[in-house]
Scaffold this active site. Sequence first.
Site, PDB file in Angstrom:
ATOM      1  N   GLU A 625       1.191  16.352 -13.740  1.00  0.00           N
ATOM      2  CA  GLU A 625       2.461  15.750 -14.170  1.00  0.00           C
ATOM      3  C   GLU A 625       2.388  15.230 -15.597  1.00  0.00           C
ATOM      4  O   GLU A 625       3.186  14.385 -16.007  1.00  0.00           O
ATOM      5  CB  GLU A 625       2.872  14.645 -13.194  1.00  0.00           C
ATOM      6  CG  GLU A 625       3.150  15.230 -11.808  1.00  0.00           C
ATOM      7  CD  GLU A 625       3.745  14.233 -10.826  1.00  0.00           C
ATOM      8  OE1 GLU A 625       3.752  13.019 -11.125  1.00  0.00           O
ATOM      9  OE2 GLU A 625       4.195  14.681  -9.758  1.00  0.00           O
ATOM     10  N   ASP A 660       1.748   5.915  -7.056  1.00  0.00           N
ATOM     11  CA  ASP A 660       1.968   6.724  -5.862  1.00  0.00           C
ATOM     12  C   ASP A 660       0.599   6.909  -5.224  1.00  0.00           C
ATOM     13  O   ASP A 660      -0.240   7.646  -5.731  1.00  0.00           O
ATOM     14  CB  ASP A 660       2.592   8.077  -6.229  1.00  0.00           C
ATOM     15  CG  ASP A 660       2.882   8.919  -4.978  1.00  0.00           C
ATOM     16  OD1 ASP A 660       2.615   8.422  -3.852  1.00  0.00           O
ATOM     17  OD2 ASP A 660       3.375  10.054  -5.132  1.00  0.00           O
ATOM     18  N   GLU A 702       4.275   3.635  -3.824  1.00  0.00           N
ATOM     19  CA  GLU A 702       4.792   4.758  -3.036  1.00  0.00           C
ATOM     20  C   GLU A 702       3.725   5.210  -2.035  1.00  0.00           C
ATOM     21  O   GLU A 702       2.529   5.243  -2.364  1.00  0.00           O
ATOM     22  CB  GLU A 702       5.123   5.873  -4.033  1.00  0.00           C
ATOM     23  CG  GLU A 702       5.770   7.097  -3.481  1.00  0.00           C
ATOM     24  CD  GLU A 702       5.997   8.132  -4.599  1.00  0.00           C
ATOM     25  OE1 GLU A 702       6.210   7.743  -5.773  1.00  0.00           O
ATOM     26  OE2 GLU A 702       5.923   9.328  -4.305  1.00  0.00           O
ATOM     27  N   ASP A 728       7.857   8.525   0.390  1.00  0.00           N
ATOM     28  CA  ASP A 728       8.047   9.866  -0.170  1.00  0.00           C
ATOM     29  C   ASP A 728       7.651  10.881   0.902  1.00  0.00           C
ATOM     30  O   ASP A 728       8.508  11.421   1.604  1.00  0.00           O
ATOM     31  CB  ASP A 728       7.209  10.028  -1.450  1.00  0.00           C
ATOM     32  CG  ASP A 728       7.200  11.468  -1.936  1.00  0.00           C
ATOM     33  OD1 ASP A 728       8.089  12.242  -1.554  1.00  0.00           O
ATOM     34  OD2 ASP A 728       6.279  11.840  -2.709  1.00  0.00           O
TER      35      ASP A 728
END
Length: 828
Positions: A625, A660, A702, A728
């Site tokens: 990412e 996350d 998350e 998620d």
Amino acid sequence: MDKKLITNFDTLATSKSRRDALTVAEAGLQAIDTQVVLQNSIELDGTILRVAGERFDLTRYEHTYVIGFGKVACTAAYTLEQILQERIKEGAVVGLSERVCQTIDTYAGTHPIPSTQNYTATKHIDEVARSAKENDLVIVIVSGGGSALLCSTMAECDQGQKLFNAFLQSGGTIEELNTVRKHISKLKGGGLAQSLYPATVISLIFSDVPGGDLAAVASGPTCFDESTVADAQAIIDCYGLGDFILNETPKDLEYFKRVHNIPIVSNMTALNAMQASARTLGYRADIVSATQYATPKETAAMLTKQVVPGSVQAMGGETKVIVPEGCDGTGGRNGYLALSMLDSLQSGQVFISIASDGHDNTNAAGALVDSETISKATEMSLNIQEYQTNLNSFPFFAAVGGHIRTGQLDSNVSDLLFLLTPKISRDDATITDITAKVLPDSRGKETISVTVTAGEHSGTFSVPSGASTGIREVQVIPARAAVTIVADTVKPALLGTSVLDQSGLDATLRNLGQTPSLAAIGGNVALGVSVAACKAAAQVQGIEIWKYIADLFGHQTQAPAPRLFVNLINGGEHALVGSAIQEHQIIPDTDDVAAAHAAATAVQATLHQLLLKDFKQSEITIGDEGGFVIPSTTIEAPFAYVAAAIEQTDTAVPILMGADMAASSFYKAGEYELEGAQLTPGQLQTVYRSLHKQFPRLQQVEDPFAEHDFAAFAKYQSAQPAVTCIGDDLTTTNKTTLQKAITKQAINGIIIKPNQIGTVSDTLATMQLAYQHNIRCIVSHRSGETMDDFIADLAFGTKSYGLKAGAPTMPERAAKYDRLLAIIQTHE
Ligand code: PGA
Ligand code: ZN
């Protein structure tokens, strides 16, 4: 009201669009009818008089008097008498035409130029006003046109006449005219309040002044006046209006203590009714302005700015007309505006401008124009421009047709005008083709790009894919097989349907998918088609994608603009080395996107420098990412670097940290494998507790536990109430699963990834549920991304809490942030 106020409605309604436009105009006029508004806002219940929410006990007053002035005063007096009956002791009002009442004397005065009739009536009104004593109640009807109709002395009548004539040529505003009027009169600008003092006064204000300034209606006889003789003189000098004898308005607040100025009707009443009527007819309807006071050219620019098919753009106000010297044309400002709009009309559009009292300075109320008007003029060899230059609208419309006729109406709230743009014909939105092709995503993996075409319009969407996918996500079909499914299965099913029917289209996709995970066609195929159709629909309507989504979603708001969740250090399944935790984000705590973006970029640069102190450049790699990947396997290290980078960067906005955990990725057989140790859920809780203690900025977390363990989420959330606990993998943008998480109080935030659920409609349905339960929505990219920027429109259009799109330096990620920045720039 059964009977139409527009008497030539049927003659004018020669097309569907014209009929719709006239229906909207009719609704506006009906809503402001004096009898209707008074009956809606005044009620006598025994001895209690209720006036628009205020309550008056009539037993507390010895006598009740009624006085009034303005265009609708006589009808208002008549209606008041019907409501109050014999309770009125005496009354006098002046309007445009008499109306026989039991107790109240009504007078017909002249407007806009005062005359002796006005003086005679005002004398009587003044007498009634003077008979009111401390224990009396005086109901005052204040309506537009009252400035001219209320004339306390012959001298004031003369001055008023002179002032009006001089002002007509000057180009000054109505507000300026009224300021001067207040200072040539004993009753205006609060003078009447002074003469009624110490009686109790209910002033019923029928506003004809755009913008609803109560003190401007009939030059504010019962309102405190802020302006002074000097202000009035300055206006007189500025426009060279001549010599006037000015007097100061009452400045002692005591006179106004027992005065209740109550708005009864204004042009907003009509605009709201017009908006409602247009919506009922299936148009999107916007009130562009309630205070239009602009030239025809400026008005046209305002009205055509946001034009979309199937819309009504409405305004209230008064067109500014500057009469050129020597001009001898006839007509009113509504006719003139309609005539001028002929330059800006697109084919199919209808424009109406109408005087709300039915009197556009002529015996017509206003005019309607469209392309039929132009053809007629051409047919008759009329030179439109010549009529425009000479302000000669009346003969023009008399010749080509288009005058709207109502006769004198019992209403007066300034002018009403709107532009109606017809809906798109079904053909424009019909799907004519659907194609798909294979392209590589940011990881170099094959994915699909789908294009939905509707005639001249089209939309394309390239589908992203995840690495740490939740078990409940819809299925992904390999790209090449997916292309075949689009051509063989989806295209035949959707050809001929409308891109504007998002929910119908998505239902078809779901049916074709056969199972909840859309196994038969693949979630990637479904989403590709669903989003591409959504984009094509926005294009058909000529609006931005975010706006189209906003229309689908309805008006709910979590934030004016999303917060940015910027992933700066990658780990877990998004990196080859490093900590087991997947993402370490920073979240500038602001909805100012530009400031957030600048701050995030600055922190990222600091972080790079910090990492270079401890690692060689070659040891720092980039994850899926776009975040840094560092060869340190401790859980703590990435948090410590991010925290230090925030502290060492001078940013204008506060910055939070997020992570996350993507805990499913290090969960195996009942335990969590972290830094070589096997942890029970309870032990993992303890790890989190110490992380929160050490890094108080860490406030958005998350997937702290594996995707099956709702109970562990719930425990975590109650232990860390200040933290947004985000689902998620736990929720996979699935409404049913979200409902379960809500019931179990597992989360207060949710990641929204359209490709987890497969269609735009299902994504929005999940978000609707989240909004209802105050669960923060963070719209998110996937680790395998394309250059598509749809999620920025989705986040902004739904006004969601956050947008998570990775590190701003990688092109696939930057595309999302750049799109959001662009939306915000054009939106402002
Ligand atoms: P994914 O990761 O796209 O690989 O699933 C993103 C996330 O877990 O939030
Ligand atoms: Zn995640």
